[in-house]
Write a protein that holds these residues in place. Structure first.
Motif, mmCIF file in Angstrom:
data_model
loop_
_atom_site.group_PDB
_atom_site.id
_atom_site.type_symbol
_atom_site.label_atom_id
_atom_site.label_comp_id
_atom_site.label_asym_id
_atom_site.label_seq_id
_atom_site.Cartn_x
_atom_site.Cartn_y
_atom_site.Cartn_z
ATOM 1 N N ASN A 29 51.274 -31.820 -12.189
ATOM 2 C CA ASN A 29 51.265 -32.520 -10.913
ATOM 3 C C ASN A 29 49.830 -32.508 -10.417
ATOM 4 O OD1 ASN A 29 51.660 -33.629 -8.434
ATOM 5 N ND2 ASN A 29 52.968 -31.988 -7.635
ATOM 6 N N SER A 30 49.158 -33.592 -10.572
ATOM 7 C CA SER A 30 47.720 -33.618 -10.346
ATOM 8 C C SER A 30 47.337 -33.246 -8.926
ATOM 9 C CB SER A 30 47.167 -35.012 -10.684
ATOM 10 O OG SER A 30 47.813 -35.998 -9.887
ATOM 11 N N GLU A 31 48.220 -33.495 -7.955
ATOM 12 C CA GLU A 31 47.887 -33.199 -6.573
ATOM 13 C C GLU A 31 47.990 -31.710 -6.273
ATOM 14 O OE1 GLU A 31 50.298 -35.528 -4.080
ATOM 15 O OE2 GLU A 31 49.412 -37.454 -4.680
ATOM 16 N N ASN A 32 48.786 -30.952 -7.029
ATOM 17 C CA ASN A 32 48.985 -29.537 -6.728
ATOM 18 C C ASN A 32 48.934 -28.696 -7.997
ATOM 19 O OD1 ASN A 32 49.396 -27.434 -4.958
ATOM 20 N ND2 ASN A 32 51.614 -27.533 -5.097
ATOM 21 N N LYS A 33 47.995 -29.023 -8.861
ATOM 22 C CA LYS A 33 47.849 -28.286 -10.100
ATOM 23 C C LYS A 33 47.232 -26.926 -9.802
ATOM 24 C CE LYS A 33 45.495 -28.323 -14.537
ATOM 25 N NZ LYS A 33 44.518 -29.031 -15.382
ATOM 26 N N PRO A 34 47.893 -25.838 -10.205
ATOM 27 C CA PRO A 34 47.338 -24.509 -9.919
ATOM 28 C C PRO A 34 46.003 -24.316 -10.642
ATOM 29 C CG PRO A 34 49.660 -24.369 -10.539
ATOM 30 C CD PRO A 34 49.217 -25.760 -10.839
ATOM 31 N N LYS A 35 45.064 -23.730 -9.943
ATOM 32 C CA LYS A 35 43.768 -23.437 -10.533
ATOM 33 C C LYS A 35 43.834 -22.101 -11.249
ATOM 34 C CE LYS A 35 41.069 -25.958 -7.088
ATOM 35 N NZ LYS A 35 40.028 -25.861 -6.044
ATOM 36 N N GLU A 80 38.780 -21.153 -13.697
ATOM 37 C CA GLU A 80 38.342 -22.302 -12.906
ATOM 38 C C GLU A 80 37.839 -21.857 -11.533
ATOM 39 O OE1 GLU A 80 41.289 -25.805 -14.689
ATOM 40 O OE2 GLU A 80 41.867 -24.671 -12.901
ATOM 41 N N ARG A 81 38.587 -20.958 -10.905
ATOM 42 C CA ARG A 81 38.160 -20.477 -9.590
ATOM 43 C C ARG A 81 36.850 -19.708 -9.691
ATOM 44 N NH1 ARG A 81 43.448 -18.681 -9.466
ATOM 45 N NH2 ARG A 81 42.762 -16.507 -9.389
ATOM 46 N N SER A 82 36.732 -18.908 -10.740
ATOM 47 C CA SER A 82 35.502 -18.135 -10.908
ATOM 48 C C SER A 82 34.293 -19.045 -11.065
ATOM 49 C CB SER A 82 35.640 -17.213 -12.124
ATOM 50 O OG SER A 82 34.461 -16.485 -12.350
ATOM 51 N N SER A 83 34.444 -20.112 -11.841
ATOM 52 C CA SER A 83 33.334 -21.059 -12.033
ATOM 53 C C SER A 83 32.979 -21.754 -10.727
ATOM 54 C CB SER A 83 33.710 -22.085 -13.097
ATOM 55 O OG SER A 83 33.963 -21.467 -14.340
ATOM 56 N N GLN A 84 34.011 -22.175 -9.984
ATOM 57 C CA GLN A 84 33.755 -22.843 -8.708
ATOM 58 C C GLN A 84 33.099 -21.886 -7.708
ATOM 59 O OE1 GLN A 84 37.436 -24.536 -7.352
ATOM 60 N NE2 GLN A 84 37.548 -26.022 -9.017
ATOM 61 N N LYS A 96 41.637 -21.813 10.243
ATOM 62 C CA LYS A 96 43.071 -21.655 10.045
ATOM 63 C C LYS A 96 43.375 -21.416 8.565
ATOM 64 C CE LYS A 96 43.966 -22.443 14.362
ATOM 65 N NZ LYS A 96 44.429 -21.346 15.230
ATOM 66 N N PRO A 97 44.399 -20.623 8.277
ATOM 67 C CA PRO A 97 44.767 -20.398 6.869
ATOM 68 C C PRO A 97 45.213 -21.697 6.210
ATOM 69 C CG PRO A 97 45.782 -18.759 8.303
ATOM 70 C CD PRO A 97 45.207 -19.803 9.195
ATOM 71 N N ARG A 98 44.732 -21.917 5.006
ATOM 72 C CA ARG A 98 45.129 -23.088 4.216
ATOM 73 C C ARG A 98 45.182 -22.650 2.757
ATOM 74 N NH1 ARG A 98 41.325 -26.545 5.535
ATOM 75 N NH2 ARG A 98 40.119 -26.504 3.593
ATOM 76 N N PHE A 99 46.335 -22.888 2.131
ATOM 77 C CA PHE A 99 46.552 -22.388 0.778
ATOM 78 C C PHE A 99 46.478 -23.520 -0.239
ATOM 79 C CE2 PHE A 99 48.552 -19.248 3.476
ATOM 80 C CZ PHE A 99 48.144 -18.055 2.907
ATOM 81 N N GLU A 100 45.936 -23.190 -1.405
ATOM 82 C CA GLU A 100 45.930 -24.075 -2.561
ATOM 83 C C GLU A 100 46.587 -23.352 -3.729
ATOM 84 O OE1 GLU A 100 41.953 -25.210 -3.346
ATOM 85 O OE2 GLU A 100 41.737 -26.418 -1.514
ATOM 86 N N ALA A 101 47.197 -24.115 -4.611
ATOM 87 C CA ALA A 101 47.874 -23.506 -5.759
ATOM 88 C C ALA A 101 46.867 -22.775 -6.644
ATOM 89 C CB ALA A 101 48.602 -24.578 -6.553
ATOM 90 N N SER A 102 47.136 -21.507 -6.891
ATOM 91 C CA SER A 102 46.214 -20.668 -7.660
ATOM 92 C C SER A 102 47.011 -19.771 -8.585
ATOM 93 C CB SER A 102 45.346 -19.816 -6.727
ATOM 94 O OG SER A 102 44.639 -20.628 -5.810
#
Length: 753
Positions: A153-159, A163-167, A195-201
Motif C-alpha cells: 500500500n504505497s500510501e502507508n508502506k511501513p518504513k 530506511e529510517r536510519s538512512s533518512q 502534535k503527535p503524528r504517526f507513520e507506519a514503521s
C-alpha cells in the motif's frame, strides 16, 4: 571430424561434433544438426518439444549414444533415455502437447480477492490475511505472484529500520529532523507544541514501552501535570512531550538526560509521535523551566490524593522510613550518617511514605536532616490528615528510630495508631507464652511462634497501655513489636511489621533500576536563616575545657610523683598553685557553657550567602516521574499472575523490562482510527505466551494516545475482530485512562519450520 569430411569436407567452422555421424551448430535463435551430407534437422532454441524429438530420434537411429546427446545439449542422460522410449512408442506424435483448457482461480474469486486485498491494505500480514479469509498462506502468495493481489500500500508502506536510519542520517537539520515546517514556526515562537503524528514503521527499537502507556495515564501523570503546570514556552517540545519523554526514559532505564546521547533519537521520537526525541540540553532546559514555576509540591500533593482516591485501602497501614542521598558537591550542606558508607557526610534525607500495598504514596525532603520523629510530627501527619476522609484511623509503621512512648500517646489521641519495634533491653518471655501460627505470604506458607501481652509504657502522671507482640525465632531470639492496634490478631500484626522489608526493597530497586540517588541538578537556593543548629561556641569552649582538664591531670600526676620522691618543697608549692588555678578555670568554663544556648540560628554561625540547600523543585519533579514509572510497572506486574506468567514473583519485573526493550512495528490505521503495535518475538516461547496474554488483558480497556483525535485499540494478533468495534470490558479492575489513539499490541507469531 575426418569421418564426416570424408564424403563432404565443407562443414561450418563453428560445428560441435557429437559423434562420428552428427554434429550441431547453435546461433541466437536456431539449433541445426548436421551429418556428412549437410543439415538434417533444425528447431528453435526455445522449442522444448523439438529438442525432445531430436534426442529420441537420434538415439533411436543410433546416430549417437545418450551420453553424447546429453553432453552436447546440456541435459541429463536419463532425460534422453525417457525421450528415446517415448519416440519408440509413439513417434513424433508422442511429443505433441495436449491442449489445456483455460482455468480460472476457483479459491481466489473476485469477491474473495476484494476481501483479502482490503486486509492487506490494512497492513495485516499474509498469514493474518489468510486466516481471516479461511485460506492457506500459499494460496495468498500465489495470488500475489499472478498479480491478482497487491502486497504494498504505497500510501502507508511501513518504513524499515534501515530506511529510517538512512533518512535520519541524511537530514541536513540534524539527526532525524524531518518536520521542518513545524520547527520553523517553533523557532519563530508561533508553535505552542508539536502534535503527535504517526507513520507506519517496522521494528521500532523502543516500541514495546507503549504497553505501559495505559497504566501511565491511569496514574494521572498527564492530567494532573497539565492541571498544575502552565504550558511551556512556545516551541516544538511541549509539556506533554517532556512528561512522556521522562517517564519512558525511566521505564527504558535511561537513567539520566546525558544517557540520551547513547540512544537513537529517531527511534524514541516514533514512540512519542514526533520525528525525534529532545536532545540533552533541550530536555534540561525544559525541566528547568518546569522547576521555575515552583509547583512541584502541589503536583506531589495532587498525585497522592489521586492515588489515595483510586484505592482508599492503601491508607490503612502506612510505612515510613528515611532514605539518605549523599552529596559530593562543593557547597556546605548539613551532615548526616550514611549507612551504606558508614560515614557522617553531607547528604539530604527524604522520608518516604508507602501505602498498604507497599507502593510509594508521597515523600518529604527535610531541609536539615531532621529526625524521623520530628519529621512525622511536623510534616507527615499533616499530609496524611489531608488524604484521610472522616474519622478513619491510620496505622503508622516505622523502625526504632521513631521510638517515643510519650509521642505515641499524643498520636493515639490524635487518631493515629503506631507499630514499631521495641527499643532497649527487655526480659525474655518463657517459651510457654508462645504458640505457633501459620499464614500464606506470596503463595508460601510461613510459620511464626508468637506471644502477646499488654504493657504499661510508664509515662509520668498517667498510664498508657500498649500491646506487645513477640516472635520467638529458631535461635531463641525474641523480636518485640509494640503497637496501639487492638482490633487485629497478633499474626497480622507480625505480618504487617515484618512487611517493612518491602519498603527496603523498594529503595534498593529504585536505586539500581532508576538511579534514585542521582541529583538532577547541583544548583542551590537560599535556606532558612533562622534554622537552629548546635551552637559552635559551645563546641569551642568544650574543646578548651577538655584541654584544661588534661593539663590538670598532668600537673596532678607531677605533684603526686614529687611528694613520693620528697622533692623540693617550693617546687611542690608551685605545682599545687597551678592545680588550683586550673581547677578554678575549669569551674569557670563549666559555668560559661551552662549559660550558653545549646542551639542558635544558623545565620549566627556562617555567612548568609553560604547558607544554602539543594534546589528542591527539579528534584521533587524528577522523583515524582520515577515514582509514577515504578507504580505503572507495578500495575503491569500485578497483571502477571498465573497462568499469565508462572513464576511471576521471581521473573515478573525482569519480563517487563524485556518487554519494554522489545522492538515493535507501529502502524497507524487512519480509516479505523487505530494504532497497531506489533511486537517482535521475545527470547523464548514462554515469554511470547505471557506477552500475548498480557496484551489481551490490556486490550480489555480502551486507551487514547494523548494529544491526538484518533481512537486507539489494543488487540493481540490472534484475536479475530474488527478493530473499529472493540467494546470496553470489565475483565480487570484496573481503571485505565483513555487519551486519543487506540493502541493494538500484537505479539509476532512464530513460523514452524
Amino acid at each position: 571430424m575426418k569421418a564426416l569430411q570424408h564424403s563432404l569436407p565443407f562443414l561450418p567452422e563453428e560445428i560441435q561434433i557429437i559423434s562420428d555421424k552428427i554434429g550441431v551448430v547453435r546461433n541466437d535463435s536456431d539449433i541445426v544438426f548436421y551429418n556428412a551430407s549437410g543439415p538434417i534437422y533444425m528447431c528453435k532454441v526455445d522449442d522444448k518439444e523439438g529438442l525432445r524429438i531430436a534426442q529420441g530420434m537420434f538415439v533411436d537411429l543410433k546416430l549417437a549414444r545418450p551420453k553424447q546427446i546429453a553432453s552436447a545439449l546440456g541435459v541429463n542422460a536419463s532425460t534422453v533415455q525417457r525421450n528415446k522410449k517415448k519416440y519408440q512408442d509413439g513417434g513424433v506424435k508422442a511429443f505433441a502437447k495436449a491442449a489445456v483448457p483455460e482455468r480460472t482461480p476457483y479459491k481466489l474469486d473476485d469477491e474473495k480477492c476484494k476481501e483479502i486485498q482490503e486486509n492487506i491494505d490494512k497492513n495485516l500480514s499474509i498469514r493474518s490475511a489468510a486466516e481471516e479469509a479461511g485460506l492457506s498462506e500459499g494460496t495468498i502468495r500465489n495470488g500475489l505472484k499472478r498479480g491478482d493481489l497487491k502486497k504494498e500500500n504505497s500510501e502507508n508502506k511501513p518504513k524499515s529500520t534501515s530506511e529510517r536510519s538512512s533518512q535520519d542520517q541524511e537530514s541536513e537539520s540534524g539527526i532525524a529532523v524531518k518536520r521542518h515546517s513545524e520547527r520553523f514556526f517553533a523557532r519563530k515562537g508561533l508553535l505552542e507544541e508539536a502534535k503527535p503524528r504517526f507513520e507506519a514503521s517496522e521494528g521500532v527499537k523502543y516500541g514495546g514501552v507503549l504497553i505501559a502507556l495505559p497504566v501511565i495515564l491511569s496514574q494521572g501523570l498527564l492530567d494532573i501535570g497539565k492541571q498544575v503546570y502552565k504550558k511551556l514556552s512556545n516551541g516544538f517540545f511541549g509539556l506533554q512531550t517532556i512528561f512522556l519523554t521522562l517517564i519512558f526514559m525511566s521505564l527504558l532505564r535511561i537513567k539520566t538526560p546525558e544517557q540520551l546521547t547513547r540512544h537513537s533519537p529517531g527511534e524514541l521520537g516514533i514512540v512519542l509521535g514526533l520525528d525525534r526525541a529532545p536532545e540533552v540540553k533541550t530536555l534540561r532546559r525544559k525541566i528547568e523551566e518546569l522547576g521555575n514555576q515552583g509547583n512541584a509540591r502541589e503536583f506531589a500533593d495532587l498525585l497522592a490524593r489521586h492515588w489515595a482516591d483510586e484505592n482508599p485501602d492503601v491508607l490503612g497501614f502506612l510505612y515510613i522510613d528515611g532514605h539518605v542521598r549523599p552529596y559530593h558537591g562543593k557547597n556546605k550542606l548539613p551532615k548526616t550518617h550514611v549507612a551504606q558508607k558508614r560515614l557522617c557526610m553531607p547528604a539530604t534525607t527524604d522520608f518516604w511514605v508507602n501505602g498498604t500495598d507497599a507502593q510509594p504514596l508521597f515523600f518529604v525532603t527535610t531541609e536539615a536532616n531532621d529526625t524521623l520523629l520530628s519529621t512525622i510530627e511536623n510534616e507527615i501527619l499533616p499530609e496524611i490528615k489531608q488524604l484521610v476522609e472522616g474519622d478513619k484511623r491510620v496505622t503508622l509503621v516505622f523502625d526504632r528510630a521513631g521510638w517515643s512512648p510519650k509521642t505515641f500517646k499524643k498520636w493515639y489521641d490524635m487518631g493515629f495508631d503506631v507499630m514499631t519495634y521495641r527499643k532497649g533491653n527487655y526480659e525474655p518471655w518463657p517459651e510457654e507464652c508462645f504458640q505457633e501460627f501459620e499464614i500464606k505470604i506470596c503463595n508460601k506458607k510461613v510459620k511464626y511462634n508468637l506471644g502477646q501481652r499488654s504493657v504499661n509504657m510508664g509515662l509520668k502522671n498517667e498510664d498508657f497501655w500498649m500491646r506487645e507482640v513477640r516472635r520467638l525465632c529458631d535461635n531463641g531470639h525474641q523480636t518485640s513489636i509494640i503497637t496501639t492496634k487492638q482490633d487485629i490478631d497478633e499474626i497480622f500484626i507480625a505480618v504487617r511489621m515484618f512487611s517493612r522489608w518491602k519498603q527496603e526493597n523498594f529503595f534498593r530497586y529504585m536505586g539500581i533500576e532508576f538511579d534514585f540517588n542521582h541529583l538532577c541538578t547541583y544548583d542551590v537556593e537560599p535556606a532558612d536563616l533562622e534554622r537552629l543548629v548546635p551552637n559552635p561556641a559551645i563546641k569551642e569552649k568544650k574543646k578548651e575545657l577538655e584541654k584544661i582538664k588534661k593539663e590538670y591531670e598532668k600537673n596532678l600526676k607531677k605533684l603526686s610523683d614529687a611528694v613520693i620522691q620528697n622533692n623540693d618543697v617550693n617546687q611542690n608549692a608551685k605545682l599545687m598553685q597551678t592545680i588550683r588555678d586550673l581547677d578554678i578555670r575549669c569551674a569557670e568554663l563549666v559555668e560559661v557553657i551552662s549559660d550558653m544556648p545549646e542551639k542558635v540560628a544558623v545565620k549566627e554561625t556562617m555567612d548568609e550567602d553560604k547558607i544554602v540547600k539543594l534546589e528542591t523543585e527539579r528534584k521533587i519533579l524528577t522523583d515524582l516521574i520515577k515514582m509514577t514509572a515504578y507504580r505503572a510497572e507495578t500495575s503491569l506486574f500485578d497483571l502477571l499472575v498465573p497462568p499469565v506468567l508462572a513464576r511471576n514473583e521471581e521473573e515478573g519485573r525482569s519480563f517487563l523490562k524485556a518487554v519494554f526493550q522489545t522492538p515493535a512495528d507501529i502502524i497507524p490505521d487512519e480509516e479505523n482510527k487505530c494504532l497497531i503495535v506489533q511486537f517482535h518475538t521475545m527470547a523464548n516461547q514462554r515469554s511470547n505466551s505471557a506477552l500475548k496474554a498480557l496484551c489481551e488483558i490490556i486490550n480489555h480497556e480502551e486507551c487514547l494516545y494523548p494529544g491526538t483525535d484518533l481512537r486507539l485499540v489494543f488487540n493481540p494478533q490472534s484475536c479475530k475482530r474488527n478493530y473499529a468495534h472493540v467494546r470496553r470490558s470489565e475483565f480487570i479492575n484496573h481503571k485505565l485512562f483513555c487519551s486519543s489513539f487506540f493502541l493494538i499490541f500484537e505479539p509476532q507469531k512464530q513460523r514452524s519450520i
